[in-house]
Scaffold this active site. Sequence first.
Site, PDB file in Angstrom:
ATOM      1  N   HIS A  56      -2.784   2.172  -0.240  1.00 49.74           N
ATOM      2  CA  HIS A  56      -2.892   0.782   0.206  1.00 49.74           C
ATOM      3  C   HIS A  56      -2.737   0.759   1.727  1.00 49.74           C
ATOM      4  CE1 HIS A  56      -1.710  -1.307  -3.832  1.00 49.74           C
ATOM      5  NE2 HIS A  56      -2.623  -0.361  -4.009  1.00 49.74           N
ATOM      6  N   GLU A  58      -0.799  -0.827   3.705  1.00 50.78           N
ATOM      7  CA  GLU A  58       0.583  -0.733   4.176  1.00 50.78           C
ATOM      8  C   GLU A  58       1.081   0.703   4.160  1.00 50.78           C
ATOM      9  OE1 GLU A  58      -0.708  -2.725   1.797  1.00 50.78           O
ATOM     10  OE2 GLU A  58       0.632  -4.384   1.363  1.00 50.78           O
ATOM     11  N   CYS A  86       2.323  -5.617  -2.541  1.00 53.50           N
ATOM     12  CA  CYS A  86       2.639  -5.448  -3.962  1.00 53.50           C
ATOM     13  C   CYS A  86       4.023  -4.793  -4.078  1.00 53.50           C
ATOM     14  CB  CYS A  86       1.580  -4.573  -4.634  1.00 53.50           C
ATOM     15  SG  CYS A  86       1.598  -2.852  -4.079  1.00 53.50           S
ATOM     16  N   CYS A  89       4.212  -1.310  -2.342  1.00 53.53           N
ATOM     17  CA  CYS A  89       4.265  -1.385  -0.886  1.00 53.53           C
ATOM     18  C   CYS A  89       5.579  -1.987  -0.403  1.00 53.53           C
ATOM     19  CB  CYS A  89       3.064  -2.164  -0.363  1.00 53.53           C
ATOM     20  SG  CYS A  89       1.508  -1.276  -0.638  1.00 53.53           S
TER      21      CYS A  89
END
Length: 152
Positions: A56, A58, A86, A89
């Site tokens: 992701h 992040e 999420c 993360c």
Amino acid sequence: MDRYRADIAFMQEALLQAEQARDLEEVPVGAVVVLNDTVIGRGCNRPIANHDPSAHAEIVAIRRASEQLKNYRLTGASLYVTLEPCIMCAGAILHARIDRLIFGARDQKYGAAGSNLNLLESEFLNHRTDVTAGVLERESEDLLKTFFESRR
């Protein structure tokens, strides 16, 4: 530079990363890690390209920032991301000891920074991350909306 203008400027950097993700046909999410008003890590969503469910935006930005500092702890840093993190993360943000999270669009399905739960400000943890939501929210939402409309 005052905090508001800095938040806008760094969120614009995150939006550029989101556009890179879109250009790679990934969900358009971008992130930047900032320390002392300097970007030390950039990332865009790459789970498809990297064959990695943890890639992701992040996580990519945090990894790059950690490599830059040669330290997995990013104390004093801020993370700007175009979409609310999420649970995975949010966990990485906590483990990295990031002081501040600034995000654009809320994620009503997977959001773990206020929409569904707020892991980052949980009282049972020994570290809390200050959360600012809605910075360049419309721009972040529009990028996601356009991306998903083009897929239908």
